[in-house]
Design a protein around this motif. Structure first.
Motif, mmCIF file in Angstrom:
data_model
loop_
_atom_site.group_PDB
_atom_site.id
_atom_site.type_symbol
_atom_site.label_atom_id
_atom_site.label_comp_id
_atom_site.label_asym_id
_atom_site.label_seq_id
_atom_site.Cartn_x
_atom_site.Cartn_y
_atom_site.Cartn_z
ATOM 1 N N VAL A 119 42.569 47.154 59.347
ATOM 2 C CA VAL A 119 42.716 45.775 58.889
ATOM 3 C C VAL A 119 41.760 44.909 59.698
ATOM 4 C CG1 VAL A 119 44.266 43.799 58.662
ATOM 5 C CG2 VAL A 119 45.124 46.104 58.264
ATOM 6 N N CYS A 120 40.959 44.087 58.999
ATOM 7 C CA CYS A 120 40.037 43.204 59.707
ATOM 8 C C CYS A 120 40.012 41.858 59.008
ATOM 9 C CB CYS A 120 38.634 43.795 59.768
ATOM 10 S SG CYS A 120 37.775 43.786 58.185
ATOM 11 N N SER A 121 39.401 40.875 59.662
ATOM 12 C CA SER A 121 39.202 39.552 59.074
ATOM 13 C C SER A 121 37.715 39.365 58.834
ATOM 14 C CB SER A 121 39.706 38.459 60.016
ATOM 15 O OG SER A 121 41.094 38.540 60.161
ATOM 16 N N LEU A 122 37.351 39.109 57.591
ATOM 17 C CA LEU A 122 35.962 38.843 57.267
ATOM 18 C C LEU A 122 35.666 37.365 57.382
ATOM 19 C CD1 LEU A 122 35.413 41.088 54.115
ATOM 20 C CD2 LEU A 122 34.863 41.582 56.481
ATOM 21 N N PRO A 123 34.424 36.983 57.697
ATOM 22 C CA PRO A 123 34.075 35.559 57.756
ATOM 23 C C PRO A 123 34.093 34.951 56.368
ATOM 24 C CG PRO A 123 32.126 36.919 57.990
ATOM 25 C CD PRO A 123 33.297 37.851 58.043
ATOM 26 N N ALA A 128 30.435 27.250 46.884
ATOM 27 C CA ALA A 128 31.645 26.500 46.580
ATOM 28 C C ALA A 128 32.610 27.277 45.710
ATOM 29 C CB ALA A 128 31.269 25.190 45.893
ATOM 30 N N SER A 129 32.142 28.249 44.981
ATOM 31 C CA SER A 129 32.997 28.963 44.040
ATOM 32 C C SER A 129 33.653 30.192 44.642
ATOM 33 C CB SER A 129 32.176 29.388 42.820
ATOM 34 O OG SER A 129 31.119 30.244 43.206
ATOM 35 N N MET A 130 33.369 30.477 45.908
ATOM 36 C CA MET A 130 33.890 31.706 46.498
ATOM 37 C C MET A 130 35.237 31.461 47.147
ATOM 38 S SD MET A 130 30.444 33.451 47.957
ATOM 39 C CE MET A 130 31.264 34.994 48.260
ATOM 40 N N GLY A 131 35.978 32.546 47.364
ATOM 41 C CA GLY A 131 37.368 32.412 47.741
ATOM 42 C C GLY A 131 37.695 32.820 49.159
ATOM 43 N N ALA A 132 38.911 33.296 49.344
ATOM 44 C CA ALA A 132 39.473 33.523 50.666
ATOM 45 C C ALA A 132 38.777 34.654 51.408
ATOM 46 C CB ALA A 132 40.958 33.833 50.526
ATOM 47 N N PRO A 133 38.745 34.599 52.757
ATOM 48 C CA PRO A 133 37.959 35.550 53.529
ATOM 49 C C PRO A 133 38.711 36.791 53.983
ATOM 50 C CG PRO A 133 38.748 33.837 54.952
ATOM 51 C CD PRO A 133 39.255 33.498 53.573
ATOM 52 N N ALA A 134 40.041 36.759 54.012
ATOM 53 C CA ALA A 134 40.775 37.855 54.628
ATOM 54 C C ALA A 134 40.779 39.079 53.724
ATOM 55 C CB ALA A 134 42.203 37.430 54.913
ATOM 56 N N LEU A 178 43.400 20.583 66.314
ATOM 57 C CA LEU A 178 44.721 21.123 66.009
ATOM 58 C C LEU A 178 44.660 22.647 65.903
ATOM 59 C CD1 LEU A 178 47.631 20.167 65.412
ATOM 60 C CD2 LEU A 178 47.047 20.284 62.988
ATOM 61 N N VAL A 179 43.596 23.160 65.306
ATOM 62 C CA VAL A 179 43.392 24.613 65.251
ATOM 63 C C VAL A 179 43.246 25.174 66.662
ATOM 64 C CG1 VAL A 179 41.760 26.412 64.575
ATOM 65 C CG2 VAL A 179 42.439 24.662 62.921
ATOM 66 N N GLU A 363 36.337 27.223 57.867
ATOM 67 C CA GLU A 363 35.538 28.249 58.520
ATOM 68 C C GLU A 363 35.866 28.329 60.010
ATOM 69 O OE1 GLU A 363 31.591 27.105 57.564
ATOM 70 O OE2 GLU A 363 31.704 27.807 55.488
ATOM 71 N N TYR A 364 36.093 27.175 60.626
ATOM 72 C CA TYR A 364 36.431 27.174 62.055
ATOM 73 C C TYR A 364 37.781 27.841 62.289
ATOM 74 C CZ TYR A 364 37.113 25.543 66.827
ATOM 75 O OH TYR A 364 37.328 25.490 68.187
ATOM 76 N N ALA A 365 38.756 27.523 61.425
ATOM 77 C CA ALA A 365 40.069 28.152 61.564
ATOM 78 C C ALA A 365 39.964 29.665 61.414
ATOM 79 C CB ALA A 365 41.038 27.572 60.524
ATOM 80 N N ALA A 366 39.158 30.131 60.453
ATOM 81 C CA ALA A 366 38.978 31.568 60.270
ATOM 82 C C ALA A 366 38.362 32.203 61.511
ATOM 83 C CB ALA A 366 38.109 31.832 59.039
ATOM 84 N N SER A 367 37.425 31.503 62.144
ATOM 85 C CA SER A 367 36.793 32.046 63.351
ATOM 86 C C SER A 367 37.786 32.169 64.500
ATOM 87 C CB SER A 367 35.615 31.166 63.780
ATOM 88 O OG SER A 367 36.062 29.942 64.355
#
Length: 477
Positions: A119-123, A128-134, A178-179, A363-367
């Motif tokens: 299991v990994c997290s992708l960036p 604009a049309s692309m979706g979630a990174p996980a 907050l993140v 993007e920052y929260a994902a990082s």
């Protein structure tokens, strides 16, 4: 390689065959790290590494290093090409007993496993049309998702996240500290209330975040004015406007939110920034790409906002010949030869800046491995862009609400029209697919307020003030 490598996965599960294995991914591209010396790794080697001829043997890798290859459908994971040998990550970063310690992105960096094996997290990726990174990766036999994700988080409306930089209310960029707080304290989620534009009445009633003017447009109150020229190379905020922003910040920094004062101030300063320097953004490639992806909603939104201010009401059924929009009407209202065209462009610009800032937060929260969770109200306001543009999708003579109960013996009338699900089904629910896809640009997950509305809804006749005299409308979705 046995079986074609898949492209970008849809929101539903995607299963493909790689070698002898069935690989399933949900909410993201298929990505799999085969064990050392496995048939799948041999198949990947036969396909060739980046910069390596197909069939060439990869560099020798000691079996103990636990390295594998990459199969995927996005550039971030190598576009289904085998990744050559790399130094293993430090032992403290390896998952005990997992066999494979990382998923590799390119020749110099790695995407480490997070939590469970494979299991990994992708960036976050791209346009604009692309979706979630996980992405969750598994294949038959080797990996099982044997426990549900659990984590602590916090929830609050964006307007409550005020910092020393905020003008009137908390803004999108105020979510970044907050993140940081969530990450430092071990929390893995930040949830916010709805962030769509609610400017129906142009007064404090619009502070209610669940009555949307547009299911796509973001609320202008959340724009961080100080950062609206950051996307223009070599540009800076004019000193006089910077002074006005600071003065507004001080004047609006009270114990309570002055919604009307905040909106009036931000509307005035947005126009001033746009006229002075912000209009240069419209020539950037990033803006042009965003506009091309957003034109189907931002043009009607800008036209609606112009007519709302012109007529002094968002009750579009009172707009005479303009109550029934057409593509010709939209073209006429947003034409460059109209004297109000700069106002239309400024509306586009504000939405682009809001998009850019919320994407930055996402993007920052994902990082930081923090989930940014949104909130999607089941309904829309009767006085909205959506009911103006596509009235056939709504039962405009009905309202949604809740039945009488212990808390309110009269029931509740929320004032939102119910949906014409039969009409929505004719184009495979395009309106909903666009709405959900749009939010996925910003949020890794979202809550649907009153999700039971997809199955049944308390439907109230349009001339009723309360929710007491009504019936349940069952939805066949």
């Amino acid at each position: 390689m046995n079986g074609a490598a898949p492209g970008r996965a849809s929101a539903s599960a995607l299963t493909t065959q790689i070698g002898n294995l069935n690989v399933t991914a949900r909410n993201g591209p298929v990505c799999y790290t085969p064990p050392v010396n496995s048939p799948s790794r041999a198949a990947a080697a036969a396909a060739g590494s980046p910069g390596q001829a197909p069939g060439a043997a990869p560099a020798a890798v000691p079996q103990a290093d636990g390295l594998g290859g990459v199969l995927g459908g996005v550039a971030a994971v190598g576009n289904a090409q085998y990744v050559a040998a790399m130094p293993p990550p430090p032992p403290q970063q390896q998952q005990p007993g997992s066999g494979i310690s990382a998923i590799f992105r390119n020749a110099t960096s790695t995407l480490l496993e997070v939590g469970e094996p494979r299991v990994c997290s992708l960036p976050l990726a791209g346009a604009a049309s692309m979706g979630a990174p996980a992405v969750v990766v598994r294949h038959d036999g080797f990996v099982r998702r044997d426990r549900l994700w659990r984590g602590a988080g916090l929830a609050l409306p964006v307007f409550a996240a005020r910092t020393r930089h905020s003008v009137g209310v908390g803004e999108f960029l105020d979510l970044i500290p907050l993140v940081d707080f969530a990450s430092a304290s071990g929390m893995r989620m930040v949830q916010v209330l709805p962030v769509n534009d609610t400017c129906v009445y142009n007064m404090w009633w619009d502070s209610y975040p669940y009555s949307t003017l547009s299911v796509h447009a973001l609320h202008p109150q959340y724009l961080a004015l100080r950062a609206t020229v950051d996307d223009i190379e070599g540009a800076s905020m004019p000193p006089d406007i910077s002074a006005e922003i600071e003065n507004a910040r001080v004047q609006l920094d009270g114990p309570d939110v002055d919604y009307e004062g905040t909106m009036a101030t931000k509307k005035r300063l947005c126009r001033k920034i746009f006229d002075a320097v912000g209009h240069k953004t419209l020539q950037t490639q990033a803006y042009k790409d965003w506009f091309a992806a957003s034109e189907h909603w931002v043009v009607p939104y800008a036209a609606f906002s112009f007519l709302r201010d012109l007529f002094g009401t968002a009750e579009h059924w009172r707009w005479g010949v303009m109550a029934k929009p057409s593509q010709q009407l939209l073209q006429d209202l947003t034409s460059p030869d109209k004297e109000w065209h700069s106002s239309i462009l400024c509306c586009y610009w504000v939405q682009y800046q809001l998009h850019r800032q919320l994407r930055q937060v996402s993007e920052y929260a994902a990082s930081k491995r923090v989930v940014l969770k949104g909130d999607l109200p089941i309904g829309v306001d009767k006085r909205s862009v959506d009911t103006w543009m596509e009235p056939h999708l709504f039962r405009m003579d009905k309202s949604t609400g809740s039945p009488p109960d212990f808390f309110d013996p009269n029931g509740q009338n929320w004032g939102f029209p119910t949906y014409n699900w039969e009409a929505m089904a004719e184009d495979d629910y395009l309106w909903w697919r666009r709405r959900l896809g749009h939010l996925s640009q910003y949020f890794h997950a979202y809550r649907i307020d009153h999700i039971l509305g997809f199955c049944r809804i308390w439907e109230i006749p349009g001339d009723c003030a309360t929710g007491g005299v009504t019936h349940v409308h069952w939805c066949d979705v």
